[in-house]
Motif scaffolding. Structure first.
Motif: not given
Length: 182
Positions: A94-103
């Motif tokens: 997810m972080s490589r895809a640009g999704v930012k926490p918090p999930v």
């Protein structure tokens, strides 16, 4: 006074060292040891034929996780079955895809579900029939919860496109049956 080294003790030491090295490579080299994942579950009504353990979980086509367990939840009262599909969202993917926490929080997932996040089975390949879990936003769709028996956060599901097409055809045939052709 010196003693002669026992060949059996030396052999056991070498075999033990090799076994320990192989174990270390398998456990630490797999990458799963330090991996942070977020477990979720989705309950599907239809067939999951073609969905396997390890199948990708994608958000709008971007791989962000994998299927970990597939079960059958029988309801003898309704003579129906739900298929709980457990999957993990991978924080590295997810972080490589640009999704930012918090999930990782249940409230973040609940907010996304309120905004229309749904799980749907999609076909990876028409030739092989391989399926994957697609996550996407469908704000107009109802959030039908089954209720997880183990407390895992649940993502509501939508029928597959093929199931939706079958339902439309069934409705059309029902309307045609109502017409009096005489």
């Amino acid at each position: 006074m010196s003693r002669k080294a026992s060949p059996t003790a030396i052999g056991a030491f070498v075999v033990g060292a090799i076994a320990l090295a192989v174990f270390g490579v398998l456990v630490l080299g797999s990458g799963r040891f330090f991996q942070q994942t977020y477990p979720l579950v989705a309950f599907f009504d239809g067939s999951v034929n073609g969905l396997t353990l390890g199948a990708p979980v994608k958000f709008k086509g971007v791989d962000i996780g994998a299927v970990t367990h597939i079960f059958i939840q029988l309801d003898p009262k309704d003579r129906d079955a739900k298929i709980p599909v457990y999957f993990d969202l991978d924080s590295q993917k997810m972080s490589r895809a640009g999704v930012k926490p918090p999930v990782d929080s249940a409230t973040a997932i609940e907010t996304a579900v309120q905004k229309g996040l749904r799980a749907q089975l999609q076909t990876e390949s028409f030739l092989t029939g391989v399926l994957y879990v697609e996550l996407n936003y469908y704000p107009e769709s109802p959030a039908n919860f089954v209720g997880s028996w183990d407390g895992t956060v649940e993502i509501p599901t939508m029928p597959t496109q093929l199931e939706q097409a079958r339902e439309v055809v069934k409705q059309i045939v029902g309307k045609l049956d109502e017409i009096d052709f005489k």
